[in-house]
Design an enzyme around this catalytic site. Structure first.
Site, PDB file in Angstrom:
ATOM      1  N   LYS A 201       4.822 -40.618   1.387  1.00  0.00           N
ATOM      2  CA  LYS A 201       3.647 -39.605   1.524  1.00  0.00           C
ATOM      3  C   LYS A 201       4.133 -38.337   1.083  1.00  0.00           C
ATOM      4  O   LYS A 201       5.179 -37.973   1.489  1.00  0.00           O
ATOM      5  CB  LYS A 201       3.158 -39.669   2.770  1.00  0.00           C
ATOM      6  CG  LYS A 201       2.092 -38.584   2.851  1.00  0.00           C
ATOM      7  CD  LYS A 201       1.674 -38.671   4.501  1.00  0.00           C
ATOM      8  CE  LYS A 201       2.201 -37.553   5.329  1.00  0.00           C
ATOM      9  NZ  LYS A 201       1.676 -37.502   6.705  1.00  0.00           N
ATOM     10  N   ARG A 203       2.800 -34.303   1.285  1.00  0.00           N
ATOM     11  CA  ARG A 203       1.409 -33.485   2.101  1.00  0.00           C
ATOM     12  C   ARG A 203       1.220 -32.186   1.066  1.00  0.00           C
ATOM     13  O   ARG A 203       2.389 -31.759   0.841  1.00  0.00           O
ATOM     14  CB  ARG A 203       2.024 -32.802   3.064  1.00  0.00           C
ATOM     15  CG  ARG A 203       0.869 -32.279   4.173  1.00  0.00           C
ATOM     16  CD  ARG A 203       1.059 -32.112   5.366  1.00  0.00           C
ATOM     17  NE  ARG A 203       0.773 -33.184   6.272  1.00  0.00           N
ATOM     18  CZ  ARG A 203      -0.664 -33.640   6.527  1.00  0.00           C
ATOM     19  NH1 ARG A 203      -1.384 -33.041   5.968  1.00  0.00           N
ATOM     20  NH2 ARG A 203      -0.764 -34.700   7.124  1.00  0.00           N
ATOM     21  N   ASP A 227       1.076 -44.888  13.246  1.00  0.00           N
ATOM     22  CA  ASP A 227       1.412 -43.861  12.988  1.00  0.00           C
ATOM     23  C   ASP A 227       1.543 -43.002  14.252  1.00  0.00           C
ATOM     24  O   ASP A 227       0.909 -43.526  15.295  1.00  0.00           O
ATOM     25  CB  ASP A 227       0.712 -42.899  12.043  1.00  0.00           C
ATOM     26  CG  ASP A 227       1.580 -41.788  11.458  1.00  0.00           C
ATOM     27  OD1 ASP A 227       2.420 -41.551  11.649  1.00  0.00           O
ATOM     28  OD2 ASP A 227       1.129 -41.332  10.274  1.00  0.00           O
TER      29      ASP A 227
HETATM   30  C1  R5P Z   1       3.162 -37.010   9.818  1.00  0.00           C
HETATM   31  O1  R5P Z   1       4.146 -36.620   9.782  1.00  0.00           O
HETATM   32  C2  R5P Z   1       2.732 -37.656  11.093  1.00  0.00           C
HETATM   33  O2  R5P Z   1       3.247 -38.678  11.542  1.00  0.00           O
HETATM   34  C3  R5P Z   1       1.268 -37.941  10.767  1.00  0.00           C
HETATM   35  O3  R5P Z   1       1.157 -39.045   9.547  1.00  0.00           O
HETATM   36  C4  R5P Z   1       0.124 -36.896  10.346  1.00  0.00           C
HETATM   37  O4  R5P Z   1       0.465 -35.882  11.140  1.00  0.00           O
HETATM   38  C5  R5P Z   1      -1.028 -37.377  10.154  1.00  0.00           C
HETATM   39  O5  R5P Z   1      -2.033 -36.201   9.866  1.00  0.00           O
HETATM   40  P1  R5P Z   1      -3.422 -36.284   9.045  1.00  0.00           P
HETATM   41  O6  R5P Z   1      -4.288 -37.119   9.806  1.00  0.00           O
HETATM   42  O7  R5P Z   1      -3.899 -34.833   8.986  1.00  0.00           O
HETATM   43  O8  R5P Z   1      -2.967 -36.978   7.696  1.00  0.00           O
END
Ligand code: R5P
Length: 329
Positions: A201, A203, A227
């Protein structure tokens, strides 16, 4: 309840305003009443806590997740700690089922703070003796404190749930939608005798992610995505679309912390995810009503209760995880 061997007197468990339901479950497990305390706001928004119980010479635990509104809850926790310290508690353990600001754990670019460290400093300044947390976003946050931090994993709670339905899940593939959580997904894949795949992924912003590549094969399989948290749900929803495009037959999303910020709930409702499994580290509340047909909330109450018992009795917490899944870090 025994006074334990810790030498810190009788056990008392208190709750901040947002964690009453979870704290009651903890107290039910420990077979003790929830400690009496009232937290209220002055007209200008300042927070005050008043203890109804005597805590002098007691071993006190305060349960409060620093979830949304993060700053208010953090301040409430610090005020509660100060209140206990000034009332002569023998030992104070802050139980933070969800540790807010955990994602600000490093300088990933110039001129930004490390707020997770600042929170650790504030907790130390409030004179807490220990911290108990579940699935910190980054395990190294433990090292931000110069006090003992017991870091629990919610894996046993998820394992018990999915193990019971393992046969019905059929050909299963665990997917980590974020490389940071691969170890947890891998350990769950081993426990559930499932395959493992990883999503790479990227961001783009606080609310947008780009899920580029899938490493592994999900075609014809049921996907269980694991997660540490679902925040805006951008990560899991994009990942769910990717695995469905790659031929998965179903997607279940599981995460310890249901932060569910911003548009998370409508995003999850509209996503191809058939079930969302979270825990009660963060209170669910009415905001999740539109998601109720897909949502399953597991409780970490027993896990926390047992950890508190062991801290109080001065016995091993690691041993709590030996006979079952997961780790204590
Ligand atoms: C990322 O480092 C975490 O493990 C989660 O994947 C992330 O924080 C999820 O954030 P969101 O739901 O805003 O994509």
């Amino acid at each position: 309840m025994s006074t334990g061997t810790s030498g810190y007197g009788d056990l008392k468990v208190f709750s901040g305003r947002n964690s009453k339901h979870l704290a009651q479950r903890v107290c039910d497990h420990l077979n003790i009443p929830l400690g009496g305390a009232r937290t209220s706001l002055f007209p200008d928004g300042e927070v005050i806590t008043k203890l109804d119980d005597d805590v002098r010479g007691r071993d006190c635990f305060v349960i409060l997740s620093t979830c949304e509104p993060v700053n208010d809850n953090l301040m409430e926790l610090l005020v509660f700690c100060d209140c206990l310290r000034r009332a002569s508690a023998a030992r104070i353990t802050l139980v933070m089922p969800y540790f807010g600001y955990g994602r600000q754990d490093r300088k990933d670019e110039g001129r930004v703070p490390i707020t997770a460290k600042l929170v650790a400093n504030l907790i130390t300044a409030a004179r807490a003796d220990r911290v108990l947390a579940i699935d910190l976003h980054a395990a190294q946050i433990q090292g931000f404190f110069d006090l003992p931090v017991d870091h629990l994993s919610a894996t046993p709670v998820f394992f018990n749930y999915f193990q019971q339905m393992r046969e019905d899940l059929g050909d299963l593939c665990l997917v980590s939608p974020d490389v940071g959580n691969v170890k947890v997904a891998e350990s769950m894949a081993n426990l559930l005798d499932a395959d493992l795949a990883i999503i790479n992924k990227r961001r783009l912003s606080g609310t947008e992610v780009d899920v580029g590549n899938l490493i592994g094969n999900v075609a014809g399989k049921r996907v269980l995505m694991f997660d540490d948290m679902i925040s805006t749900a951008g990560t899991v929803c994009e990942a769910a679309r990717l695995v469905m495009d790659e031929g998965a037959i179903d997607v279940i999303a599981a995460a310890t912390h249901g932060v569910l910020a911003g548009k998370a709930v409508p995003r999850l409702v509209e996503s191809p995810i058939s079930r969302v499994v979270i825990t009660d580290t963060i209170p669910v509340g009415e905001r999740c009503e539109p998601l109720k047909d897909k949502l399953k909330v597991l409780s970490v109450g027993e896990l926390l209760g047992e950890a508190i018992r062991r801290i109080h009795d001065n016995t091993s917490i690691s041993a709590l995880f030996r006979s079952t899944a997961g780790v204590k870090r």
